[in-house]
Design a protein around this motif. Structure first.
Motif, mmCIF file in Angstrom:
data_model
loop_
_atom_site.group_PDB
_atom_site.id
_atom_site.type_symbol
_atom_site.label_atom_id
_atom_site.label_comp_id
_atom_site.label_asym_id
_atom_site.label_seq_id
_atom_site.Cartn_x
_atom_site.Cartn_y
_atom_site.Cartn_z
ATOM 1 N N GLU A 35 0.841 -1.206 0.000
ATOM 2 C CA GLU A 35 0.000 0.000 0.000
ATOM 3 C C GLU A 35 0.874 1.253 0.000
ATOM 4 O O GLU A 35 0.627 2.194 -0.757
ATOM 5 N N HIS A 36 1.898 1.263 0.844
ATOM 6 C CA HIS A 36 2.807 2.408 0.902
ATOM 7 C C HIS A 36 3.491 2.619 -0.439
ATOM 8 O O HIS A 36 3.528 3.732 -0.972
ATOM 9 N N ASP A 37 4.065 1.560 -0.999
ATOM 10 C CA ASP A 37 4.822 1.699 -2.240
ATOM 11 C C ASP A 37 3.928 2.064 -3.423
ATOM 12 O O ASP A 37 4.344 2.815 -4.311
ATOM 13 N N LYS A 38 2.701 1.581 -3.424
ATOM 14 C CA LYS A 38 1.749 1.970 -4.471
ATOM 15 C C LYS A 38 1.428 3.461 -4.376
ATOM 16 O O LYS A 38 1.400 4.172 -5.385
ATOM 17 N N LYS A 62 0.487 12.711 0.598
ATOM 18 C CA LYS A 62 1.797 12.645 1.257
ATOM 19 C C LYS A 62 1.656 12.326 2.742
ATOM 20 O O LYS A 62 2.476 11.599 3.311
ATOM 21 N N GLN A 63 0.628 12.856 3.381
ATOM 22 C CA GLN A 63 0.399 12.542 4.789
ATOM 23 C C GLN A 63 0.035 11.077 4.969
ATOM 24 O O GLN A 63 0.464 10.427 5.927
ATOM 25 N N ASP A 64 -0.740 10.530 4.027
ATOM 26 C CA ASP A 64 -1.069 9.106 4.067
ATOM 27 C C ASP A 64 0.206 8.267 3.926
ATOM 28 O O ASP A 64 0.379 7.264 4.617
ATOM 29 N N ARG A 65 1.098 8.687 3.030
ATOM 30 C CA ARG A 65 2.361 7.966 2.831
ATOM 31 C C ARG A 65 3.197 8.004 4.117
ATOM 32 O O ARG A 65 3.771 6.990 4.511
ATOM 33 N N ILE A 66 3.243 9.145 4.771
ATOM 34 C CA ILE A 66 3.994 9.266 6.026
ATOM 35 C C ILE A 66 3.385 8.372 7.108
ATOM 36 O O ILE A 66 4.110 7.699 7.848
#
Length: 79
Positions: A35-38, A62-66
């Motif tokens: 999920e992160h890498d996608k 970007k906040q979701d990625r963090i």
């Protein structure tokens, strides 16, 4: 920097083996990494193509990625 790679393996180079071991042993951890890498790939694509997206929407991505990266790190450091 626009288009910078933030994949989990890139972000945690000292944990490559541990990431792979946990991903093979724990399907939920593997799903978290995927999920992160996608999401990271989506963000990089938007940045490189300068696709139309609002600043607040990009910040949310970007906040979701963090958040995902923090969760991965938490699991790595507690195993």
């Amino acid at each position: 920097m626009l288009g910078e790679n933030h994949s989990i393996h890139h972000e945690f180079p000292d944990f490559h083996q541990k990431i792979d071991e946990l991903a093979n042993a724990d399907p939920a951890f593997k799903a978290l990494i995927l999920e992160h890498d996608k999401l990271d790939k989506q963000i990089r694509g938007l940045e490189m193509r300068e696709s139309p997206i609002s600043d607040p929407e990009m910040e949310r991505l970007k906040q979701d990625r963090i958040r995902l990266k923090d969760e991965v790190y938490h699991r790595l450091s507690h195993h």
